[in-house]
Design an enzyme around this catalytic site. Structure first.
Site, PDB file in Angstrom:
ATOM      1  NE  ARG A   1      -5.196  -1.171   9.511  1.00  0.00           N
ATOM      2  CZ  ARG A   1      -3.986  -0.708   8.760  1.00  0.00           C
ATOM      3  NH1 ARG A   1      -4.039   0.464   8.310  1.00  0.00           N
ATOM      4  NH2 ARG A   1      -2.986  -1.333   8.864  1.00  0.00           N
TER       5      ARG A   1
ATOM      6  NE  ARG B   1       1.651  -4.318  10.954  1.00  0.00           N
ATOM      7  CZ  ARG B   1       2.901  -4.540  10.601  1.00  0.00           C
ATOM      8  NH1 ARG B   1       3.946  -4.655  11.008  1.00  0.00           N
ATOM      9  NH2 ARG B   1       2.877  -3.930   9.210  1.00  0.00           N
TER      10      ARG B   1
ATOM     11  NE  ARG C   1       5.532   0.064  10.582  1.00  0.00           N
ATOM     12  CZ  ARG C   1       4.551  -0.119   9.603  1.00  0.00           C
ATOM     13  NH1 ARG C   1       4.602   0.392   8.327  1.00  0.00           N
ATOM     14  NH2 ARG C   1       3.471  -0.892   9.966  1.00  0.00           N
TER      15      ARG C   1
ATOM     16  CE  LYS D   1      -1.882  -1.020   4.095  1.00  0.00           C
ATOM     17  NZ  LYS D   1      -1.307  -2.328   4.334  1.00  0.00           N
TER      18      LYS D   1
ATOM     19  NE  ARG E   1       7.629  -2.271   6.396  1.00  0.00           N
ATOM     20  CZ  ARG E   1       6.319  -2.060   6.320  1.00  0.00           C
ATOM     21  NH1 ARG E   1       5.649  -1.714   5.619  1.00  0.00           N
ATOM     22  NH2 ARG E   1       5.664  -2.478   7.511  1.00  0.00           N
TER      23      ARG E   1
HETATM   24  P1  AP5 Z   1       4.788  -1.455   2.141  1.00  0.00           P
HETATM   25  O1  AP5 Z   1       4.514  -0.900   0.810  1.00  0.00           O
HETATM   26  O2  AP5 Z   1       5.207  -0.927   3.109  1.00  0.00           O
HETATM   27  O3  AP5 Z   1       3.441  -2.231   2.647  1.00  0.00           O
HETATM   28  P2  AP5 Z   1       1.944  -1.837   3.233  1.00  0.00           P
HETATM   29  O4  AP5 Z   1       1.054  -2.494   2.548  1.00  0.00           O
HETATM   30  O5  AP5 Z   1       2.262  -0.442   3.232  1.00  0.00           O
HETATM   31  O6  AP5 Z   1       2.354  -2.363   4.599  1.00  0.00           O
HETATM   32  P3  AP5 Z   1       2.565  -1.986   5.930  1.00  0.00           P
HETATM   33  O7  AP5 Z   1       3.243  -2.889   6.747  1.00  0.00           O
HETATM   34  O8  AP5 Z   1       3.008  -0.498   6.201  1.00  0.00           O
HETATM   35  O9  AP5 Z   1       0.683  -1.808   6.345  1.00  0.00           O
HETATM   36  P4  AP5 Z   1       0.024  -2.028   7.498  1.00  0.00           P
HETATM   37  O10 AP5 Z   1      -1.302  -1.779   7.086  1.00  0.00           O
HETATM   38  O11 AP5 Z   1       0.321  -3.104   8.636  1.00  0.00           O
HETATM   39  O12 AP5 Z   1       0.739  -0.874   8.559  1.00  0.00           O
HETATM   40  P5  AP5 Z   1       0.172   0.898   8.618  1.00  0.00           P
HETATM   41  O13 AP5 Z   1       1.350   1.494   8.863  1.00  0.00           O
HETATM   42  O14 AP5 Z   1      -1.070   1.192   7.657  1.00  0.00           O
HETATM   43  O15 AP5 Z   1       5.687  -2.673   1.675  1.00  0.00           O
HETATM   44  C1  AP5 Z   1       6.340  -3.543   2.579  1.00  0.00           C
HETATM   45  C2  AP5 Z   1       7.520  -4.120   2.076  1.00  0.00           C
HETATM   46  O16 AP5 Z   1       7.331  -5.137   0.971  1.00  0.00           O
HETATM   47  C3  AP5 Z   1       8.588  -3.363   1.741  1.00  0.00           C
HETATM   48  O17 AP5 Z   1      10.157  -3.516   1.907  1.00  0.00           O
HETATM   49  C4  AP5 Z   1       8.230  -3.125   0.055  1.00  0.00           C
HETATM   50  O18 AP5 Z   1       9.536  -2.605  -0.543  1.00  0.00           O
HETATM   51  C5  AP5 Z   1       7.973  -4.546  -0.220  1.00  0.00           C
HETATM   52  N1  AP5 Z   1       7.100  -4.922  -1.362  1.00  0.00           N
HETATM   53  C6  AP5 Z   1       6.149  -4.066  -1.460  1.00  0.00           C
HETATM   54  N2  AP5 Z   1       5.635  -4.391  -2.648  1.00  0.00           N
HETATM   55  C7  AP5 Z   1       6.375  -5.468  -3.232  1.00  0.00           C
HETATM   56  C8  AP5 Z   1       6.126  -6.560  -4.249  1.00  0.00           C
HETATM   57  N3  AP5 Z   1       5.186  -6.395  -4.876  1.00  0.00           N
HETATM   58  N4  AP5 Z   1       6.990  -7.281  -4.177  1.00  0.00           N
HETATM   59  C9  AP5 Z   1       8.245  -7.731  -3.253  1.00  0.00           C
HETATM   60  N5  AP5 Z   1       8.320  -6.622  -2.290  1.00  0.00           N
HETATM   61  C10 AP5 Z   1       7.312  -5.673  -2.073  1.00  0.00           C
HETATM   62  O19 AP5 Z   1      -0.341   0.480  10.210  1.00  0.00           O
HETATM   63  C11 AP5 Z   1       0.426   0.482  11.129  1.00  0.00           C
HETATM   64  C12 AP5 Z   1      -0.590   0.117  12.555  1.00  0.00           C
HETATM   65  O20 AP5 Z   1      -1.122   1.521  12.839  1.00  0.00           O
HETATM   66  C13 AP5 Z   1      -1.525  -1.078  12.421  1.00  0.00           C
HETATM   67  O21 AP5 Z   1      -1.363  -2.065  12.837  1.00  0.00           O
HETATM   68  C14 AP5 Z   1      -2.842  -0.246  13.199  1.00  0.00           C
HETATM   69  O22 AP5 Z   1      -2.507  -0.455  14.806  1.00  0.00           O
HETATM   70  C15 AP5 Z   1      -2.768   1.408  13.064  1.00  0.00           C
HETATM   71  N6  AP5 Z   1      -3.386   1.689  12.072  1.00  0.00           N
HETATM   72  C16 AP5 Z   1      -3.096   2.298  10.940  1.00  0.00           C
HETATM   73  N7  AP5 Z   1      -4.221   2.691  10.537  1.00  0.00           N
HETATM   74  C17 AP5 Z   1      -5.296   2.295  11.208  1.00  0.00           C
HETATM   75  C18 AP5 Z   1      -6.746   2.446  11.003  1.00  0.00           C
HETATM   76  N8  AP5 Z   1      -7.103   2.857   9.768  1.00  0.00           N
HETATM   77  N9  AP5 Z   1      -7.386   2.094  11.941  1.00  0.00           N
HETATM   78  C19 AP5 Z   1      -7.075   1.490  12.875  1.00  0.00           C
HETATM   79  N10 AP5 Z   1      -5.769   1.314  13.275  1.00  0.00           N
HETATM   80  C20 AP5 Z   1      -4.811   1.788  12.135  1.00  0.00           C
END
Ligand code: AP5
Length: 227
Positions: free
Chosen positions: A97, A181, A170, A22, A136
């Site tokens: 979410r 997660r 992170r 994402k 990552r």
């Molecule tokens: P990356 O692009 O970083 O993946 P991502 O989908 O953004 O993953 P996240 O881990 O950031 O998502 P998340 O939803 O757990 O975290 P968030 O910060 O939203 O890619 C990951 C890795 O893979 C990178 O190294 C990249 O290079 C690699 N990669 C990407 N695409 C690839 C491909 N096609 N092939 C190979 N490698 C690839 O949320 C964190 C926390 O915040 C949550 O757990 C929750 O506690 C809280 N939170 C956030 N939003 C909310 C909400 N709306 N409601 C409630 N709690 C929330």
């Protein structure tokens, strides 16, 4: 063009579990289309770093891999949506979410005459996502993303983009929390796929493909909304 025929700024949503790409794809779409990436994860991490009351409450929940309360997330998102740059159009990364967040988003957008134009589900398998997030890390200076296995800097320990030499990981990027997660995603967020499918705005992308191929597929979808 009459006022009623004027286009409103597009609102796109990237749905997918941790590691689906994402953030990676939202940043590329931001550069390619001039849209603004709104990551609730980034906004929450900024609140944690700033030590605000919301950040203090969110910190422990994020470290456990659970979801932060709708109340906190909605307040943070509402504030960010009030910033003038979002008038260009937004890519929501990690929001909504829950069903409550999806409904609240409709309410927020109705206030500005906007609506959700397109929701892209980044379809992946669970198991490889653990490796994606556990490996990552990012440049502490410019935020460029790297991965232990899939994307290392051209010169070891030097950021390709800014030359920085400090990197960070992170607190929730470990195998155990990544499992929690993923479970939270399946229990609370995946049902939104059906929700948006029923509204006729859902698109799907094979996000097991390499990053450039996924970016190409997403750009084709986004062009339909922005042209
Ligand atoms: P990356 O692009 O970083 O993946 P991502 O989908 O953004 O993953 P996240 O881990 O950031 O998502 P998340 O939803 O757990 O975290 P968030 O910060 O939203 O890619 C990951 C890795 O893979 C990178 O190294 C990249 O290079 C690699 N990669 C990407 N695409 C690839 C491909 N096609 N092939 C190979 N490698 C690839 O949320 C964190 C926390 O915040 C949550 O757990 C929750 O506690 C809280 N939170 C956030 N939003 C909310 C909400 N709306 N409601 C409630 N709690 C929330």
């Amino acid at each position: 063009m009459t006022a009623s025929a004027q286009k409103t700024a597009p609102v796109l949503i990237l749905l997918g579990p941790p590691g689906a790409g994402k953030g990676t794809q939202a940043r590329m779409l931001e550069e390619g289309f001039g849209l603004v990436q709104l990551s609730t994860g980034d906004l929450l991490r900024a609140a944690v770093a700033a030590g605000t009351a919301a950040g203090r409450q969110a910190d422990a929940v994020m470290k456990s891999g659970g979801l932060v309360s709708d109340e906190i997330v909605l307040a943070i998102l509402k504030d960010r949506l009030a910033d003038p740059d979002t008038a260009r159009g937004v890519i929501l990364d990690g929001f909504p979410r829950t069903a409550e967040q999806a409904e609240a988003l409709d309410g927020l957008l109705a206030g500005t005459g906007q609506r959700v134009n397109s929701v892209i589900s980044l379809d992946v398998e669970d198991e490889p996502m653990i490796a994606r997030v556990a490996g990552r890390y990012t440049c502490a200076n410019c935020g460029e993303g790297y991965h232990d296995l899939f994307k290392q800097p051209a010169t070891a320990d030097v950021c390709d983009k800014c030359g920085g030499a400090e990197f960070k990981r992170r607190a929730d990027d470990n195998a155990e929390t990544a499992g929690a997660r993923l479970a939270a995603y399946h229990a609370q967020t995946a049902p939104l796929i059906t929700y948006y499918e029923a509204r006729g705005v859902l698109k799907r992308a094979d996000a097991m493909a390499d990053i450039a191929s996924v970016a190409g597929a997403l750009a084709a979808i986004v062009r339909q909304v922005t042209d």
